[in-house]
Design an enzyme around this catalytic site. Sequence first.
Site, PDB file in Angstrom:
ATOM      1  N   ASN A   1       0.624  -0.927   0.205  1.00 10.55           N
ATOM      2  CA  ASN A   1       0.196   0.058  -0.010  1.00 10.55           C
ATOM      3  C   ASN A   1       0.637   1.113   0.553  1.00 10.55           C
ATOM      4  O   ASN A   1       0.908   1.765  -1.335  1.00 10.55           O
ATOM      5  CB  ASN A   1      -1.231   0.257   1.776  1.00 10.55           C
ATOM      6  CG  ASN A   1      -1.719   1.052   0.919  1.00 10.55           C
ATOM      7  OD1 ASN A   1      -2.047   2.218   0.689  1.00 10.55           O
ATOM      8  ND2 ASN A   1      -2.636   1.477   2.159  1.00 10.55           N
ATOM      9  N   ASP A   2       1.489   1.818   0.726  1.00  6.71           N
ATOM     10  CA  ASP A   2       2.493   2.989   1.419  1.00  6.71           C
ATOM     11  C   ASP A   2       3.426   2.979   0.246  1.00  6.71           C
ATOM     12  O   ASP A   2       3.578   4.168  -0.053  1.00  6.71           O
ATOM     13  CB  ASP A   2       2.395   2.944   3.059  1.00  6.71           C
ATOM     14  CG  ASP A   2       1.544   3.117   3.439  1.00  6.71           C
ATOM     15  OD1 ASP A   2       0.810   3.649   2.889  1.00  6.71           O
ATOM     16  OD2 ASP A   2       2.067   2.524   4.981  1.00  6.71           O
ATOM     17  N   VAL A   3       3.702   2.090   0.139  1.00  4.81           N
ATOM     18  CA  VAL A   3       5.469   2.004  -0.887  1.00  4.81           C
ATOM     19  C   VAL A   3       4.914   2.482  -2.061  1.00  4.81           C
ATOM     20  O   VAL A   3       5.826   2.538  -3.141  1.00  4.81           O
ATOM     21  CB  VAL A   3       5.609   0.272  -1.025  1.00  4.81           C
ATOM     22  CG1 VAL A   3       6.386   0.545   0.809  1.00  4.81           C
ATOM     23  CG2 VAL A   3       5.400  -0.339  -1.063  1.00  4.81           C
ATOM     24  N   THR A   4       3.121   2.421  -3.031  1.00  3.34           N
ATOM     25  CA  THR A   4       2.930   2.716  -3.649  1.00  3.34           C
ATOM     26  C   THR A   4       1.967   3.844  -4.607  1.00  3.34           C
ATOM     27  O   THR A   4       2.043   4.921  -5.096  1.00  3.34           O
ATOM     28  CB  THR A   4       1.818   1.381  -4.817  1.00  3.34           C
ATOM     29  OG1 THR A   4       0.258   1.957  -4.020  1.00  3.34           O
ATOM     30  CG2 THR A   4       2.379   0.330  -4.325  1.00  3.34           C
TER      31      THR A   4
ATOM     32  N   SER B   1       1.199   3.563   7.729  1.00  2.00           N
ATOM     33  CA  SER B   1       1.299   5.344   7.705  1.00  2.00           C
ATOM     34  C   SER B   1       0.732   5.771   8.421  1.00  2.00           C
ATOM     35  O   SER B   1       0.589   6.916   8.569  1.00  2.00           O
ATOM     36  CB  SER B   1       1.888   5.699   7.081  1.00  2.00           C
ATOM     37  OG  SER B   1       1.151   6.128   5.693  1.00  2.00           O
TER      38      SER B   1
END
Lengths: 104, 465
Positions: free
Chosen positions: B391-394, B432
């Site tokens: 999720n956050d890494v995209t 996050s």
Amino acid sequence: MEIFEFTNSSVFISGLTVFVLACFIGYYVVWSVTPALHSPLMSVTNAISSVIIVGALYAAGPLDNNIAKIFGLIAVVLASVNIFGGFIVTYRMLSMFKKKTKNK
Amino acid sequence: MSSDLTLILYLISAVLFIFSLRGLSHPESSRRGNIYGIAGMALAVITTLSTKIVINYFEISIAIIIGGSIGTLIALRIKMTALPQLVAAFHSLVGLAAVFVAAAAFYRPEAFGIGNFGDIHRSSLVEMSIGLFIGAVTFSGSVLAFCKLQGLVSGNPVTFKFQHALNGLLLLVILILILFFVANEIESYFWIIVIISILFGILVVIPIGGADMPVVISMLNSYSGWAACGIGFTLSNNLLIITGALVGSSGAILSYIMSKGMNRSIISVILGGFGGEQSQTQSEKDSDKTFRQGNAEDAAYILKNSESVIIVPGYGMAVAQAQHALREMCDILKREKIKVRYAIHPVAGRMPGHMNVLLAEANVSYDEVLELEEINPDFPMTEVSFVIGANDVTNPSAKSDKSSPIYGMPILDVERSGTVLFVKRSLATGYSGVDNDLFYRNNTTMLFGDAKKMCEDIVKSLDNI
């Protein structure tokens, strides 16, 4: 302004020399590890840090009965869990990292 | 065995450990590396057993057999998804072993040639206290990290008022205690140092959670090395010093890489409190945004009509145990002459390199698995990105939205590909706590459901087309 007199300061200095040089070796060797293998790196470093078993063996070594021997034996057990567990789990991980042949 | 020979054999053992780490530079040489490590350890143990002081073979063999069987059993049974917990648990053992070795050295210094009980060399006492302190911190910190990863306690960061002041105070207390301990060599001080260090270890790890877990594990990895180092100095044993330094620097580098992968300084990670419940208001504010939803058949159709696909796995894939179903899906695509590759973000998963291990477990060839820098330029030329459990890494807002907590974090440029298929259970935020802008883009199709079930459904649909 010496707070502690190092009675065997040359021993300490030679240990420090070894330590600093080993840190540099560690630095360069670890940067060459491919990111894909960072998990095995952690488990193998975990296993080799159990080399602390050497200290435990010296404590557990004599035959007399002393609280230090008990502590030593406990440390031997703990470090052995780590040595066997760490190397075996690393082995399991690494044996999965294979280049597969096409059409599989 | 003469002591010179012992020292030379220890040196060889240390060199074997260096070769062991060197072997990990490539998957093909890595298995040899592990063998070097085992050889180094065997040599170190046998050499120690051959010295004149060590004659208590019976009890030592029993201790090794007990520990060895427990370790073997755990290592053979552990699931690869539970790897982070296992490593944390193992770190705690190194820390605890360091505490016990320090205690043994305190009660029987003559076995290590550092003086007599009640009259240990001052320098050795200093080194002993440092080894003791790091060992105890490693122990309790790792136990807590284990509990967080295993879900025994909440994985969210726990922060409270005056936290840093309390930590600072404890550190000061430990320092003063060490000074007194070195000056007077009082037994009770030794154990008070242990107890306060254990407390300190818990307080150090408690404010760190969620997405920062990879940094915590790497840090504890590093501490376990420094603990071995401290004991090495106490016993004036070069093998322990070298090995400890290797492990310590390895963990430190991994912590650095992980923090950089999140665009955060190590200091801010250590201070903790990132992620968890915060920023909930933001996702409520955005609830009127629209998104496109699809099902397994739509996904199968889109995938089958593409020429190249990039899979972006994250921790959610590990939780759902979806790696095997995912690989099955990719096998079908590859049979259709579709180019399939995997993109791994440095902090994907709960420990460094976790995703690579899971994909390897599912029989994905390692040359199809690429790092962020290698794959990012290829997203604009890719028809479909398949995000599963990440999720956050995209999140593209890491590049554009300066107010975002994850601003500046390097991300995988999935939004540049033709279509994004996003497998997720709900629209909830990632670790996050930041809403992902990608959900609402025109080229994104959300596939709601369990990651494993979704992959299996897509496989079925692919077979039917």
